[in-house]
Design a protein around this motif. Structure first.
Motif, PDB file in Angstrom:
ATOM      1  N   GLY A 272      22.678 -24.078 151.379  1.00  0.00           N
ATOM      2  CA  GLY A 272      22.765 -23.482 149.943  1.00  0.00           C
ATOM      3  C   GLY A 272      24.523 -22.402 149.335  1.00  0.00           C
TER       4      GLY A 272
ATOM      5  N   ALA B 196      26.910 -22.793 146.305  1.00  0.00           N
ATOM      6  CA  ALA B 196      27.141 -21.720 145.525  1.00  0.00           C
ATOM      7  C   ALA B 196      28.823 -20.965 146.077  1.00  0.00           C
TER       8      ALA B 196
ATOM      9  N   ASP C 209      23.183 -24.438 139.595  1.00  0.00           N
ATOM     10  CA  ASP C 209      21.676 -23.899 138.754  1.00  0.00           C
ATOM     11  C   ASP C 209      20.629 -24.105 138.024  1.00  0.00           C
TER      12      ASP C 209
ATOM     13  N   GLU D 227      18.467 -23.971 141.199  1.00  0.00           N
ATOM     14  CA  GLU D 227      18.402 -22.468 141.668  1.00  0.00           C
ATOM     15  C   GLU D 227      16.770 -22.766 141.304  1.00  0.00           C
TER      16      GLU D 227
ATOM     17  N   ASP E  38      13.993 -24.957 142.871  1.00  0.00           N
ATOM     18  CA  ASP E  38      14.115 -24.116 143.844  1.00  0.00           C
ATOM     19  C   ASP E  38      13.370 -23.351 143.911  1.00  0.00           C
ATOM     20  N   GLN E  39      12.957 -21.969 143.123  1.00  0.00           N
ATOM     21  CA  GLN E  39      12.042 -20.819 142.304  1.00  0.00           C
ATOM     22  C   GLN E  39      10.632 -21.407 141.797  1.00  0.00           C
TER      23      GLN E  39
END
Length: 442
Positions: free
Chosen positions: A62, A66, A408, A411, A414-415
């Motif tokens: 990751g 990024a 993005d 992410e 993922d959250q």
């Protein structure tokens, strides 16, 4: 001028190549093109859910995604949404890192009745492009193979749904495992125990379940002089052999599920009725010389099983616009340079990972493999792209109606999965459909 590179495949091989490119002295801009809305390839969709330790590698991967020089373009299907000739317009070089997802074949009669281990792994890992149902109504099943994937398959088949509920499996996988009727899983190895390819840690973990008993059958558990010579050269396999030897002849403790390990038994035929497996026929083998190959002894055994899983290795598949060697199941290449039918390098076209060398080696091999490919790419590539701005790629995909999932988006997904896990008292619950993955990412 900034060198523009496209990497097709968002698993470890592709991400390592991006990392090495961005750490070089060359000014580069890298786009990772991935068919799925999420990155990480087999780390996300090939590691058993009850092995979260292995998934720690995702944190390092990751950090690469990024980086400002790297873009993740997920939900883009190479060969459908964008072709190789299209990529040449936007990039100076293309690196293909699509890995291997198909199952190798056994080459025995009745194989059409068997299940591929990779397909089963995709089911319990909730791959968004695979069906959400899996037949688990057998009582006794066979797993062919002696690698870690075979152990994963055997362990998941044997463990209870409640045990697996502590992992990231979604509801449909839990319900399938909860309803299964399997009590006995038989794992078969063509060669003797000295040649087992399990890693020592994976093998020991097989014995940790409170509901699963591991039984190593003494028949075929022989180590001849060739086997002793082999383990003398391979420390890990000696550790495996020591563990197995400690388990041979153990008194059963009465756990409700059993994994049986059978050595020197080669599958020769799968028998069935009405499209379902009824029997596996194996032949006892022996190793006549030091090369580890085996010969049949003519002694056959018929096993009463209702399912057979092939776990004898992964296999890469051909890609549109690229040559492919069907025999070795790789893209023909010279240290990562893709070769045409005449054996000449195709300018600006490279491979790395399993599509380059076959499905062998661990993460360390993947890094060195990517380094070799990138070294040639940087030495040979000159600016050739005619539409060099990242916005040109974005506009092209938008015109074709591709719903691109960026880093993005990942992410946010993922959250979302972590939040689902927190609500269920778990670390994560995986989202199982492409549509929901894209919605959560937005």
């Amino acid at each position: 001028m900034t060198l523009r590179v496209a990497i097709v495949g968002g698993g470890p091989a592709g991400i390592y190549a991006a990392d090495i490119l961005t750490k070089s002295e060359t000014d580069v801009s890298v786009d990772i093109i991935e068919r799925l809305p999420a990155p990480y390839g087999l780390v996300r969709y090939g590691v058993a859910p009850d092995h979260p330790r292995i998934k720690e590698i995702i944190k390092a991967l990751g950090r690469v995604l990024a980086k400002p020089e790297v873009r993740f373009l997920g939900n883009v299907d190479f060969g459908v949404d964008v072709k190789l000739e299209d990529l040449r317009e936007f990039y100076d070089a293309v690196v293909v890192a699509t890995g291997a997802k198909a199952d190798r074949e056994l080459g025995i009669p009745g194989e059409e009745l068997t299940y591929g281990a990779a397909d089963f792994v995709s089911w319990y890992d909730a791959h968004p492009d695979d069906p959400q149902e899996w037949p688990l109504d057998a009582t006794s099943v066979a797993v062919i193979g002696v690698g870690n994937v075979a152990l994963d398959v055997a362990r998941v088949l044997a463990k209870t749904g409640e045990e697996m509920l502590t992992t990231d499996i979604p509801d449909h996988v839990y319900e399938g495992l909860k309803a299964k009727t399997i009590t006995d899983v038989h794992v078969f190895a063509r060669r003797g125990p000295a040649y087992a390819k399990f890693s020592p840690l994976e093998l020991r973990e097989l014995n940790h379940s409170p509901n699963v008993e591991v039984i190593v059958h003494p028949e075929g558990f022989d180590v001849d002089e060739h086997g002793m010579e082999h383990i003398g050269k391979h420390k890990a396999q000696k550790m495996v052999l020591d563990t197995l030897a400690n388990w041979v002849g153990r008194d059963p403790v009465g756990k409700p599920h059993r994994i049986h390990l059978h050595f020197a038994e080669a599958p020769v035929e799968v028998l069935g009725r009405d499209g379902r497996v009824t029997t596996l026929r194996t032949e006892r083998t022996h190793s006549p010389n030091a090369d580890g190959n085996v010969e049949g002894t003519g002694q056959h055994t018929f096993w009463d099983v209702q399912g057979v899983y092939r776990a004898v290795g992964y296999r890469s598949t051909a890609l549109p616009g690229l040559p492919f060697d069907e025999r070795s199941a790789v893209v023909p290449n010279d240290e990562g340079r893709v070769l045409d039918l005449d054996g000449r390098p195709i300018p600006g076209t490279y491979v790395t990972g399993w599509i380059k060398r076959g499905p062998v080696g661990l993460i360390g091999h993947t890094k060195s493999d990517a380094a070799q490919t990138v070294e040639h790419l940087l030495a040979e590539t000159t600016p050739t792209a005619t539409a060099r701005e990242p916005e040109a790629v974005d506009a092209y995909l938008a015109e074709r109606g591709v719903d691109v999932a960026t880093f993005d988006h990942w992410e946010r997904l993922d959250q979302h999965e972590i939040a689902l896990g927190e609500a269920a008292g778990r670390t994560r619950v995986k989202v199982a459909t492409r549509e929901e993955m894209l919605r959560a990412g937005r």
